[in-house]
Each structure stands twice: as structure tokens, then as C-alpha cells.
Design a protein around this motif. Sequence first.
Motif, mmCIF file in Angstrom:
data_model
loop_
_atom_site.group_PDB
_atom_site.id
_atom_site.type_symbol
_atom_site.label_atom_id
_atom_site.label_comp_id
_atom_site.label_asym_id
_atom_site.label_seq_id
_atom_site.Cartn_x
_atom_site.Cartn_y
_atom_site.Cartn_z
ATOM 1 N N ASN A 31 0.808 -1.219 0.000
ATOM 2 C CA ASN A 31 0.000 0.000 0.000
ATOM 3 C C ASN A 31 0.843 1.273 0.000
ATOM 4 O O ASN A 31 0.303 2.362 -0.169
ATOM 5 C CB ASN A 31 -0.923 0.035 1.216
ATOM 6 N N TYR A 32 2.134 1.130 0.172
ATOM 7 C CA TYR A 32 3.001 2.287 0.290
ATOM 8 C C TYR A 32 3.593 2.684 -1.061
ATOM 9 O O TYR A 32 3.669 1.883 -1.987
ATOM 10 C CB TYR A 32 4.151 2.007 1.263
ATOM 11 N N VAL A 33 4.014 3.928 -1.118
ATOM 12 C CA VAL A 33 4.897 4.415 -2.177
ATOM 13 C C VAL A 33 6.299 4.478 -1.595
ATOM 14 O O VAL A 33 6.498 4.969 -0.479
ATOM 15 C CB VAL A 33 4.460 5.817 -2.653
ATOM 16 N N ILE A 34 7.273 3.974 -2.333
ATOM 17 C CA ILE A 34 8.664 4.042 -1.910
ATOM 18 C C ILE A 34 9.412 4.947 -2.882
ATOM 19 O O ILE A 34 9.424 4.701 -4.093
ATOM 20 C CB ILE A 34 9.344 2.657 -1.908
ATOM 21 N N ASP A 35 9.992 6.001 -2.353
ATOM 22 C CA ASP A 35 10.776 6.941 -3.158
ATOM 23 C C ASP A 35 12.247 6.801 -2.813
ATOM 24 O O ASP A 35 12.611 6.483 -1.673
ATOM 25 C CB ASP A 35 10.358 8.381 -2.860
ATOM 26 N N TRP A 36 13.069 7.089 -3.779
ATOM 27 C CA TRP A 36 14.498 7.274 -3.545
ATOM 28 C C TRP A 36 14.828 8.760 -3.750
ATOM 29 O O TRP A 36 14.441 9.354 -4.758
ATOM 30 C CB TRP A 36 15.334 6.429 -4.499
ATOM 31 N N ASP A 55 1.171 -1.812 -7.711
ATOM 32 C CA ASP A 55 0.873 -1.975 -9.141
ATOM 33 C C ASP A 55 2.107 -1.862 -10.024
ATOM 34 O O ASP A 55 2.011 -1.957 -11.249
ATOM 35 C CB ASP A 55 -0.196 -0.977 -9.604
ATOM 36 N N GLY A 56 3.272 -1.636 -9.399
ATOM 37 C CA GLY A 56 4.508 -1.607 -10.165
ATOM 38 C C GLY A 56 4.801 -0.302 -10.886
ATOM 39 O O GLY A 56 5.824 -0.186 -11.570
ATOM 40 N N CYS A 96 15.858 6.161 1.106
ATOM 41 C CA CYS A 96 14.533 5.738 0.697
ATOM 42 C C CYS A 96 13.518 6.318 1.680
ATOM 43 O O CYS A 96 13.831 6.558 2.845
ATOM 44 C CB CYS A 96 14.408 4.226 0.577
ATOM 45 N N ALA A 97 12.337 6.566 1.164
ATOM 46 C CA ALA A 97 11.268 7.173 1.941
ATOM 47 C C ALA A 97 9.957 6.497 1.574
ATOM 48 O O ALA A 97 9.807 5.995 0.449
ATOM 49 C CB ALA A 97 11.191 8.675 1.662
ATOM 50 N N ALA A 98 9.020 6.494 2.510
ATOM 51 C CA ALA A 98 7.758 5.807 2.268
ATOM 52 C C ALA A 98 6.588 6.593 2.834
ATOM 53 O O ALA A 98 6.710 7.288 3.856
ATOM 54 C CB ALA A 98 7.791 4.413 2.910
ATOM 55 N N ASP A 99 5.485 6.513 2.152
ATOM 56 C CA ASP A 99 4.212 6.996 2.671
ATOM 57 C C ASP A 99 3.101 6.357 1.845
ATOM 58 O O ASP A 99 3.369 5.654 0.862
ATOM 59 C CB ASP A 99 4.137 8.525 2.656
ATOM 60 N N ILE A 100 1.864 6.611 2.244
ATOM 61 C CA ILE A 100 0.775 5.810 1.691
ATOM 62 C C ILE A 100 0.102 6.352 0.445
ATOM 63 O O ILE A 100 -0.136 5.566 -0.490
ATOM 64 C CB ILE A 100 -0.278 5.527 2.791
#
Length: 129
Positions: A31-36, A55-56, A96-100
Motif C-alpha cells: 500500500n506504500y509508495v517508496i521513493d528514492w 501496481d509496479g 529511501c522514503a515511504a508513505d501511503i
Amino acid sequence: EVQLVESGGGLVQAGGSLRLSCEASGSNFVNYVIDWFRQTQGKDRDGVSCLRPGDGATYYAESVNGRFTNSSDNAKSTVYLQMNSLKPEDTAVYYCAADIPTWICSDRYFGTESFFGSWGRGAQVTVSS
């Protein structure tokens, strides 16, 4: 909130490759988005890429498009950043960072640092000329 741990940084010659990993703890990884993001000394953090494991979908900064590739192993709650054809200007600390909200990984909102509440400690990548 998830806990994030980066690994895989190091020193490489120009033209070489490295793969960074970002392992997330906690539930609902897909459910998360992972950013670099990456940051050089004295400068702001810049968005490098983002990935929606659910969803890739993925987006890249123009400076790395065609050289860097995101992927994920959802069973391991891990995102990978494969970095090829590295250049000295890629030298930075990579976070890396994450949020929904999935919309934060889109061409409109990509790389917006303030959207992310969970951050790793960073991994140093050094590319020598």
C-alpha cells in the motif's frame, strides 16, 4: 509508519553499477509508495525515483532515466534501485522514503519530499572518475 533500512551503497568507478536495497518493516507494504532521494553536501534532497509496489508503477528523474531501474520483492517488503552507467555526479547519500497515498508517485507529484513521513538513514554512493 514503517521503518526503512537502506543497504548496498559503496564506491564504484564511473561506468560501473551498484544496487541499493530498501527494506521496510511493518504491514501493508504494497500500500506504500517508496521513493528514492539523494543529497549531496550543502544541497537539498532531490527525488531520484518512486515505485508503487502494489501496481509496479514507477517514475524516474530525467537525470537517471534509462540508467536506474526500480523493482520490488513484495514478499520481502524490499525495494531495489539498480544503478547502471554510474557517473561522478551520481555521488550522494541515497535515502529511501515511504508513505501511503499512491498519487504521490506520479508525474505531477514525484520527488516531493514533504509528502513522506518515513525515512531511512541513508546509504553513501561514491562514483570515482
